[in-house]
Design a protein around this motif. Structure first.
Motif, short mmCIF file in Angstrom:
data_model
loop_
_atom_site.label_atom_id
_atom_site.label_comp_id
_atom_site.label_asym_id
_atom_site.label_seq_id
_atom_site.Cartn_x
_atom_site.Cartn_y
_atom_site.Cartn_z
N ARG A 5 0.82 -1.21 0.00
CA ARG A 5 0.00 0.00 0.00
C ARG A 5 0.86 1.26 0.00
N TRP A 6 1.97 1.23 0.72
CA TRP A 6 2.82 2.42 0.75
C TRP A 6 3.34 2.77 -0.64
N THR A 62 2.93 6.43 -5.41
CA THR A 62 3.02 6.46 -6.87
C THR A 62 2.48 7.78 -7.42
N GLY A 63 1.32 8.23 -6.90
CA GLY A 63 0.72 9.46 -7.40
C GLY A 63 1.61 10.68 -7.23
N PRO A 64 2.13 10.95 -6.01
CA PRO A 64 3.04 12.09 -5.85
C PRO A 64 4.30 11.99 -6.70
N LEU A 65 4.86 10.76 -6.85
CA LEU A 65 6.05 10.61 -7.68
C LEU A 65 5.76 10.91 -9.14
N THR A 81 7.43 13.87 -11.34
CA THR A 81 8.06 13.57 -12.63
C THR A 81 7.50 14.47 -13.73
N LEU A 82 6.17 14.61 -13.75
CA LEU A 82 5.56 15.48 -14.74
C LEU A 82 5.99 16.93 -14.55
#
Length: 294
Positions: A45-46, A51-54, A58-59
């Motif tokens: 889960r971590w 994943t979303g913040p990373l 990146t974007l």
């Protein structure tokens, strides 16, 4: 005894088990159906939560590197990390954090004392409610930010108006939640305490205050969020130190990297304060049957 034979060409008699009364059909071999979650690889889960913040970072870095997002609009994550290291190395960020934490701590302490004290007077005594509740309800509808000019006239431009703004922002959420917690105590618990011979002070100590404690913790969490919001406004006006002072300087020089660093510091300090309150909840509310803080 003669055995009769069926004439040639006639259908053969059904001799399957289902043709006999009381016979049961053989059960087919069934394969267990596994849930889809157990068939696919379990992702921690971590990892899913990060994943979303990373992807967003990146974007963000990609848009900055390609020139779509210019530095005067928003600095790149790499530049912000470098500026944060520089501010930590020269000690300016640490000094600003210490000043801001001190202001929040003093304002939170004063607001907690005032808000809780008014809630106790208003919640425990009928005459206290008549005298206190109406003025408090009137004052809480006034935006505390709009009182900044008045506080500057009263207290000057030093630390006093900044602490007063934080104190005012903290007081009302605590008052409302503690007052609601006191008035929301189950009447059956009070009757049980009276049947056990508890005095009025015993009821307040052993029944009313523990019953109002969950509401008080909720009010404290709300108050912490408003305390940081009030700090942002307080440090934007006539401040010579603190995180807000760094933001004002960065605004004057169009340093979006420093502004973002200060906003990130505000966010992490708020998360740290919320973690402290949640830890207090785990320590103080373990007696509740519905407690799920473990």
């Amino acid at each position: 005894m003669s055995i009769s034979h069926a004439p040639p060409g006639s259908p053969k008699p059904d001799i399957s088990p289902m043709s006999h009364p009381g016979a049961t059909a053989p059960e087919p071999d069934l394969e267990p159906i596994l849930p889809s979650s157990s068939r696919r690889t379990r992702v921690p889960r971590w990892l899913r939560r990060t994943t979303g913040p990373l992807l967003l970072l990146t974007l963000w870095q990609l848009l900055s590197s390609t020139g779509v997002l210019t530095a005067d609009v928003l600095a790149s994550p790499g530049r912000i990390a470098q500026v944060a290291r520089d501010l930590v190395a020269d000690g300016s960020l640490g000094s600003a954090m210490g000043t801001s934490l001190q202001r929040v701590a003093v304002g939170l302490l004063l607001g907690t004392v005032v808000g809780t004290g008014l809630a106790l007077v208003s919640g425990l005594f009928r005459i206290g409610e008549d005298l206190v509740d109406a003025p408090v309800q009137m004052l809480r509808t006034v935006p505390f930010v709009g009182l900044i000019p008045l506080f500057i006239i009263w207290f000057g431009i030093g630390e006093a108006p900044k602490v007063a703004i934080i104190t005012l922002g903290v007081t009302f959420p605590l008052y409302l939640n503690v007052y609601a917690g006191i008035r929301g105590v189950d009447a059956q618990l009070i009757e049980a305490g009276e049947s056990l011979g508890l005095s009025r002070w015993g009821l307040v100590r052993h029944v009313v205050l523990p019953g109002a404690l969950p509401g008080a913790m909720t009010g404290l969490r709300y108050s912490l969020g408003i305390a940081w919001l009030a700090l942002v406004f307080a440090e934007q006006i006539n401040a010579d130190s603190g995180i807000g002072f760094l933001m004002v300087q960065a605004r004057d020089f169009l340093r979006t990297d420093v502004i973002v660093v200060c906003l990130i510091v505000y966010a992490f300090l708020g998360l740290l304060a919320d973690f402290v309150v949640r830890t207090l909840e785990r320590l103080l509310l373990q007696w509740r049957p519905t407690f799920t803080g473990r």
